[in-house]
Design a protein around this motif. Structure first.
Motif, PDB file in Angstrom:
ATOM      1  N   SER A   1     -22.307 108.850 -63.131  1.00 64.02           N
ATOM      2  CA  SER A   1     -23.240 109.014 -62.023  1.00 64.02           C
ATOM      3  C   SER A   1     -22.521 108.927 -60.679  1.00 64.02           C
ATOM      4  O   SER A   1     -22.977 109.495 -59.702  1.00 64.02           O
ATOM      5  CB  SER A   1     -24.345 107.958 -62.094  1.00 64.02           C
ATOM      6  OG  SER A   1     -23.832 106.674 -61.798  1.00 64.02           O
ATOM      7  N   GLN A   2     -21.385 108.238 -60.634  1.00 58.26           N
ATOM      8  CA  GLN A   2     -20.599 108.142 -59.406  1.00 58.26           C
ATOM      9  C   GLN A   2     -19.798 109.409 -59.136  1.00 58.26           C
ATOM     10  O   GLN A   2     -19.436 109.688 -58.010  1.00 58.26           O
ATOM     11  CB  GLN A   2     -19.624 106.951 -59.491  1.00 58.26           C
ATOM     12  CG  GLN A   2     -20.290 105.612 -59.643  1.00 58.26           C
ATOM     13  CD  GLN A   2     -21.096 105.229 -58.425  1.00 58.26           C
ATOM     14  OE1 GLN A   2     -20.658 105.440 -57.308  1.00 58.26           O
ATOM     15  NE2 GLN A   2     -22.277 104.701 -58.654  1.00 58.26           N
ATOM     16  N   ASP A   3     -19.528 110.174 -60.183  1.00 57.73           N
ATOM     17  CA  ASP A   3     -18.721 111.384 -60.058  1.00 57.73           C
ATOM     18  C   ASP A   3     -19.591 112.625 -59.948  1.00 57.73           C
ATOM     19  O   ASP A   3     -19.333 113.629 -60.581  1.00 57.73           O
ATOM     20  CB  ASP A   3     -17.805 111.535 -61.287  1.00 57.73           C
ATOM     21  CG  ASP A   3     -16.749 110.461 -61.351  1.00 57.73           C
ATOM     22  OD1 ASP A   3     -16.474 109.851 -60.311  1.00 57.73           O
ATOM     23  OD2 ASP A   3     -16.199 110.247 -62.436  1.00 57.73           O
ATOM     24  N   GLY A   4     -20.606 112.580 -59.105  1.00 64.33           N
ATOM     25  CA  GLY A   4     -21.503 113.731 -58.950  1.00 64.33           C
ATOM     26  C   GLY A   4     -20.762 114.917 -58.374  1.00 64.33           C
ATOM     27  O   GLY A   4     -19.820 114.780 -57.602  1.00 64.33           O
ATOM     28  N   GLU A   5     -21.194 116.113 -58.775  1.00 57.40           N
ATOM     29  CA  GLU A   5     -20.579 117.320 -58.252  1.00 57.40           C
ATOM     30  C   GLU A   5     -20.931 117.503 -56.789  1.00 57.40           C
ATOM     31  O   GLU A   5     -22.055 117.248 -56.381  1.00 57.40           O
ATOM     32  CB  GLU A   5     -21.074 118.544 -59.022  1.00 57.40           C
ATOM     33  CG  GLU A   5     -20.549 118.645 -60.415  1.00 57.40           C
ATOM     34  CD  GLU A   5     -20.980 119.952 -61.063  1.00 57.40           C
ATOM     35  OE1 GLU A   5     -21.199 120.940 -60.339  1.00 57.40           O
ATOM     36  OE2 GLU A   5     -21.101 119.957 -62.285  1.00 57.40           O
ATOM     37  N   VAL A   6     -19.969 117.973 -56.013  1.00 52.97           N
ATOM     38  CA  VAL A   6     -20.197 118.288 -54.612  1.00 52.97           C
ATOM     39  C   VAL A   6     -20.537 119.762 -54.552  1.00 52.97           C
ATOM     40  O   VAL A   6     -19.705 120.620 -54.822  1.00 52.97           O
ATOM     41  CB  VAL A   6     -18.946 117.977 -53.758  1.00 52.97           C
ATOM     42  CG1 VAL A   6     -19.180 118.372 -52.324  1.00 52.97           C
ATOM     43  CG2 VAL A   6     -18.587 116.515 -53.880  1.00 52.97           C
ATOM     44  N   LYS A   7     -21.789 120.047 -54.234  1.00 55.28           N
ATOM     45  CA  LYS A   7     -22.235 121.428 -54.182  1.00 55.28           C
ATOM     46  C   LYS A   7     -22.146 121.928 -52.738  1.00 55.28           C
ATOM     47  O   LYS A   7     -22.540 121.233 -51.814  1.00 55.28           O
ATOM     48  CB  LYS A   7     -23.668 121.539 -54.685  1.00 55.28           C
ATOM     49  CG  LYS A   7     -23.799 121.153 -56.139  1.00 55.28           C
ATOM     50  CD  LYS A   7     -25.208 121.294 -56.614  1.00 55.28           C
ATOM     51  CE  LYS A   7     -25.296 120.880 -58.071  1.00 55.28           C
ATOM     52  NZ  LYS A   7     -26.641 120.963 -58.588  1.00 55.28           N
ATOM     53  N   PRO A   8     -21.609 123.125 -52.548  1.00 58.16           N
ATOM     54  CA  PRO A   8     -21.523 123.661 -51.184  1.00 58.16           C
ATOM     55  C   PRO A   8     -22.915 123.939 -50.625  1.00 58.16           C
ATOM     56  O   PRO A   8     -23.820 124.322 -51.346  1.00 58.16           O
ATOM     57  CB  PRO A   8     -20.719 124.940 -51.346  1.00 58.16           C
ATOM     58  CG  PRO A   8     -20.881 125.313 -52.779  1.00 58.16           C
ATOM     59  CD  PRO A   8     -21.082 124.030 -53.547  1.00 58.16           C
TER      60      PRO A   8
END
Length: 81
Positions: free
Chosen positions: A59-66
């Motif tokens: 949950s800490q490694d969420g994807e960074v969406k543009p």
């Protein structure tokens, strides 16, 4: 041939603990002491700690969406004339 479900459960727990231990060991955002302590916890409290720590770090490694609204990142009009 009879399947002993105890052995199957132990094998699954061992595989889960090994996978989570490697997952924690490869994290770059933890100090060495934190990694060792969390891996020890995973092996002392097998199923609950392994699943809990894995879910927490995933949950800490969420994807960074543009942001599609600000494509290009150039100068923007501030609306002030």
């Amino acid at each position: 041939m009879e399947i002993n479900y105890g052995y199957v459960f132990v094998a699954i727990v061992l595989i889960l603990n090994m996978l989570v231990s490697v997952f924690i060991g490869r994290r770059h955002d933890l100090e060495r002491f934190q990694k060792v302590a969390q891996i020890i916890i995973v092996w002392l409290i097998p199923v609950v700690a392994a699943i809990g720590l894995w879910v927490f770090y995933k949950s800490q490694d969420g994807e960074v969406k543009p942001d599609s609204k600000n494509f290009g990142g150039g100068a923007q009009d501030s609306g002030v004339s």
